[in-house]
Structures are given as structure tokens and as C-alpha cells.
Write a protein that holds these residues in place. Structure first.
Motif, PDB file in Angstrom:
ATOM      1  N   ASN A 147      42.139  57.351  36.923  1.00 54.92           N
ATOM      2  CA  ASN A 147      42.225  55.900  36.785  1.00 54.92           C
ATOM      3  C   ASN A 147      40.954  55.417  36.093  1.00 54.92           C
ATOM      4  O   ASN A 147      39.973  56.162  35.983  1.00 54.92           O
ATOM      5  CB  ASN A 147      42.311  55.206  38.148  1.00 54.92           C
ATOM      6  CG  ASN A 147      43.549  55.578  38.954  1.00 54.92           C
ATOM      7  OD1 ASN A 147      43.585  55.332  40.149  1.00 54.92           O
ATOM      8  ND2 ASN A 147      44.561  56.166  38.326  1.00 54.92           N
ATOM      9  N   VAL A 148      40.964  54.154  35.675  1.00 52.69           N
ATOM     10  CA  VAL A 148      39.769  53.537  35.081  1.00 52.69           C
ATOM     11  C   VAL A 148      39.424  52.288  35.881  1.00 52.69           C
ATOM     12  O   VAL A 148      40.277  51.415  36.084  1.00 52.69           O
ATOM     13  CB  VAL A 148      40.016  53.147  33.604  1.00 52.69           C
ATOM     14  CG1 VAL A 148      38.785  52.449  33.032  1.00 52.69           C
ATOM     15  CG2 VAL A 148      40.353  54.370  32.775  1.00 52.69           C
ATOM     16  N   TYR A 149      38.169  52.208  36.338  1.00 53.62           N
ATOM     17  CA  TYR A 149      37.728  51.045  37.109  1.00 53.62           C
ATOM     18  C   TYR A 149      36.604  50.331  36.360  1.00 53.62           C
ATOM     19  O   TYR A 149      35.633  50.952  35.927  1.00 53.62           O
ATOM     20  CB  TYR A 149      37.240  51.474  38.490  1.00 53.62           C
ATOM     21  CG  TYR A 149      36.673  50.340  39.311  1.00 53.62           C
ATOM     22  CD1 TYR A 149      37.471  49.249  39.679  1.00 53.62           C
ATOM     23  CD2 TYR A 149      35.342  50.338  39.724  1.00 53.62           C
ATOM     24  CE1 TYR A 149      36.951  48.197  40.428  1.00 53.62           C
ATOM     25  CE2 TYR A 149      34.824  49.302  40.481  1.00 53.62           C
ATOM     26  CZ  TYR A 149      35.635  48.228  40.834  1.00 53.62           C
ATOM     27  OH  TYR A 149      35.118  47.192  41.577  1.00 53.62           O
ATOM     28  N   ASP A 150      36.770  49.012  36.248  1.00 58.02           N
ATOM     29  CA  ASP A 150      35.763  48.152  35.620  1.00 58.02           C
ATOM     30  C   ASP A 150      35.124  47.320  36.731  1.00 58.02           C
ATOM     31  O   ASP A 150      35.740  46.380  37.248  1.00 58.02           O
ATOM     32  CB  ASP A 150      36.456  47.247  34.594  1.00 58.02           C
ATOM     33  CG  ASP A 150      35.507  46.268  33.920  1.00 58.02           C
ATOM     34  OD1 ASP A 150      34.377  46.077  34.409  1.00 58.02           O
ATOM     35  OD2 ASP A 150      35.905  45.685  32.899  1.00 58.02           O
ATOM     36  N   PRO A 151      33.892  47.631  37.145  1.00 58.75           N
ATOM     37  CA  PRO A 151      33.283  46.926  38.284  1.00 58.75           C
ATOM     38  C   PRO A 151      32.883  45.495  37.974  1.00 58.75           C
ATOM     39  O   PRO A 151      32.626  44.726  38.902  1.00 58.75           O
ATOM     40  CB  PRO A 151      32.051  47.790  38.614  1.00 58.75           C
ATOM     41  CG  PRO A 151      31.734  48.509  37.352  1.00 58.75           C
ATOM     42  CD  PRO A 151      33.033  48.719  36.633  1.00 58.75           C
ATOM     43  N   VAL A 152      32.818  45.105  36.723  1.00 57.53           N
ATOM     44  CA  VAL A 152      32.465  43.726  36.365  1.00 57.53           C
ATOM     45  C   VAL A 152      33.725  42.849  36.400  1.00 57.53           C
ATOM     46  O   VAL A 152      33.771  41.808  37.049  1.00 57.53           O
ATOM     47  CB  VAL A 152      31.792  43.678  34.986  1.00 57.53           C
ATOM     48  CG1 VAL A 152      31.530  42.234  34.571  1.00 57.53           C
ATOM     49  CG2 VAL A 152      30.493  44.482  35.013  1.00 57.53           C
ATOM     50  N   ALA A 153      34.768  43.276  35.722  1.00 60.04           N
ATOM     51  CA  ALA A 153      36.030  42.534  35.745  1.00 60.04           C
ATOM     52  C   ALA A 153      36.785  42.748  37.054  1.00 60.04           C
ATOM     53  O   ALA A 153      37.712  41.998  37.362  1.00 60.04           O
ATOM     54  CB  ALA A 153      36.902  42.960  34.564  1.00 60.04           C
ATOM     55  N   LYS A 154      36.415  43.803  37.798  1.00 67.12           N
ATOM     56  CA  LYS A 154      37.071  44.156  39.069  1.00 67.12           C
ATOM     57  C   LYS A 154      38.550  44.461  38.848  1.00 67.12           C
ATOM     58  O   LYS A 154      39.422  44.026  39.595  1.00 67.12           O
ATOM     59  CB  LYS A 154      36.873  43.058  40.115  1.00 67.12           C
ATOM     60  CG  LYS A 154      35.412  42.797  40.446  1.00 67.12           C
ATOM     61  CD  LYS A 154      35.241  41.717  41.497  1.00 67.12           C
ATOM     62  CE  LYS A 154      33.761  41.487  41.777  1.00 67.12           C
ATOM     63  NZ  LYS A 154      33.539  40.416  42.774  1.00 67.12           N
ATOM     64  N   ILE A 155      38.805  45.216  37.779  1.00 61.60           N
ATOM     65  CA  ILE A 155      40.159  45.645  37.445  1.00 61.60           C
ATOM     66  C   ILE A 155      40.243  47.165  37.576  1.00 61.60           C
ATOM     67  O   ILE A 155      39.354  47.885  37.090  1.00 61.60           O
ATOM     68  CB  ILE A 155      40.550  45.228  36.014  1.00 61.60           C
ATOM     69  CG1 ILE A 155      40.532  43.702  35.873  1.00 61.60           C
ATOM     70  CG2 ILE A 155      41.928  45.770  35.649  1.00 61.60           C
ATOM     71  CD1 ILE A 155      40.794  43.212  34.452  1.00 61.60           C
TER      72      ILE A 155
END
Length: 243
Positions: A147-155
Motif C-alpha cells: 500500500n502507499v501511505y501519505d502522512p501529510v494528506a492522511k490518505i
């Protein structure tokens, strides 16, 4: 090809899907573009039949030379069989994909794009000014899967986890979680072979701060629907096809 912006601040997430020109009997897929500065990444860019509409849709947002990264969560054709065509138009790009699948994915055609193998334990990659975390999701439903997690956008881009089989005209977002269960249950029971792998993934994902979970098929989970999905998936017996 429909497109909608999921997040827009110093970087941007755009979702593509519901292609009206898609051939019948081919499963509908979601594709995602993340742009930051002069770099961009396409997540699970899709099957070979989707290349032309995806290219046209993507170029409305970024010039071709700004597509510097591709990500393939695993090896399936609906994920990355378009690779050979992207390979002809991207002058300088990397494909981030599980190390396990390199010898298979190269069958789709790959002369110019660089293969960047992802280690089993995952890693962080930089695209423009953002750091994206590649989260292990092995055996859900592929033996090498991320999976891919973007901690800034929280997506969280969850690939096939959370996927549902939908009509082509279905909206992008879930309204009522209970209405979604019937569209997800068989897919997760049949395509996810391991309860142990499922529990391991849930423990890992519950530690993340997620406002939106976006799968490669079906609809977006937003807000409390993310937690509802994790609770439902945790209690679901998977891998039951042979019973």
C-alpha cells in the motif's frame, strides 16, 4: 475518464476512474496521480486497454516529463499491463514494485523505465517534496504486495484491500457503509487467502492516522467509514474458497 481531486495543498492527489470507453467484462479500476513540485507518481496506472484515456487524463494535470515515478502494488494485469506503453512515453521514470515480481512484470515491456524493487519490509520514497510510505500488505491478495501511505494528506492507497465490484456509473465515495458490504464480501473472502496476513495488516494500519482509504477498485472510504471497514475486515473469515 472521470477525475476528481482528493487533496490539494502543497501537493495534490487526483483520482481517475469510471472510464465510459472501457471494454465490457473488464473490471473497473481506479488510478491515482500524486503531484508535488515538478515530480509526480502514478499509483497502479492500469491495464493496457486503459493507457490512452489515462495518458490523456493525466496530461490535463502534469506535463509528461513530470511523471517521474510509477508504483505497482503487485503484478496483476489490471495494475500494470500498460507498462510497455508508459515505457515508450516516459523519458525518465522509475517503477516501484515488489522485488518478488520483477521477472514477471518485465514481461509487460520495459526498456527505458528503471525498476526500483521494494524490499519486503517496505520503505519510504520521495516524490517532489513529499515522503510516501510503502506499507507491506503481502498475501492480500498477492504474495508480494504494498500500500502507499501519505502522512501529510492522511490518505492510504490500499490496492485491492477495500475493493468492491461496482457498476460503471457508481459514485466515487461510500455513503453508507452497510450498503457496501455486499459488494465487498465475496471479493475479500475469495481473493484474500490468509487470516494471519489480514490481522498483521490491520495491526499495522490501525497505527496510521488515516482520513481517507482509497482502493484500486470501487469506492473511497472517508472518516468513520475507514474504522468501520477495519472492524468488518477484522471479523471476516477469508481464504474460504476450498472449504
Amino acid at each position: 475518464m472521470q477525475a476528481t481531486t482528493l487533496y490539494s495543498d502543497k501537493h495534490r492527489w487526483i483520482m481517475f476512474g469510471r472510464d465510459p470507453g472501457k471494454p465490457e467484462k473488464i473490471i473497473d479500476t481506479n488510478q491515482f496521480l500524486i503531484t508535488s513540485g515538478d515530480q509526480s507518481i502514478l499509483l497502479d496506472p492500469g491495464g493496457i486497454e486503459l493507457f490512452a484515456p489515462m495518458l490523456a487524463a493525466t496530461l490535463k494535470y502534469v506535463p509528461i516529463e513530470n511523471i517521474t515515478h510509477l508504483f505497482a502494488s503487485h503484478q496483476d494485469p489490471d495494475i500494470i499491463s500498460s507498462l510497455g506503453l508508459w515505457d515508450q512515453v516516459l523519458p525518465n521514470a522509475k517503477l516501484h514494485c515488489p522485488w518478488l515480481w520483477e521477472g514477471f512484470v518485465r514481461h509487460f515491456g520495459m526498456n527505458n523505465i528503471e525498476y526500483a524493487p521494494i524490499r519486503d519490509q517496505g520503505e519510504t520514497i520521495q516524490v517532489g517534496n513529499i515522503d510516501l510510505q510503502l506499507i507491506p500488505a503481502h498475501y492480500l491478495h498477492s504474495s508480494g504486495n504494498f500500500n502507499v501511505y501519505d502522512p501529510v494528506a492522511k490518505i492510504l492507497f490500499s490496492g485491492d484491500i477495500g475493493a468492491s465490484l461496482e457498476a460503471p456509473e457508481a459514485p466515487f465515495e461510500i455513503e453508507r457503509f452497510s450498503d457496501q458490504i455486499g459488494k465487498m464480501q465475496l471479493f475479500h473472502q475469495r481473493w484474500m487467502p490468509s487470516n494471519r496476513a489480514k490481522q498483521d495488516w490491520i495491526r499495522r494500519v490501525r497505527k496510521l492516522d488515516i482520513e481517507m482509504m482509497v482502493p484500486q477498485h470501487g469506492r473511497i472510504f472517508r472518516g468513520e467509514n475507514v474504522g468501520k471497514f477495519l472492524d468488518w475486515f477484522e471479523s471476516l473469515e477469508v481464504g474460504i474458497a476450498l472449504q
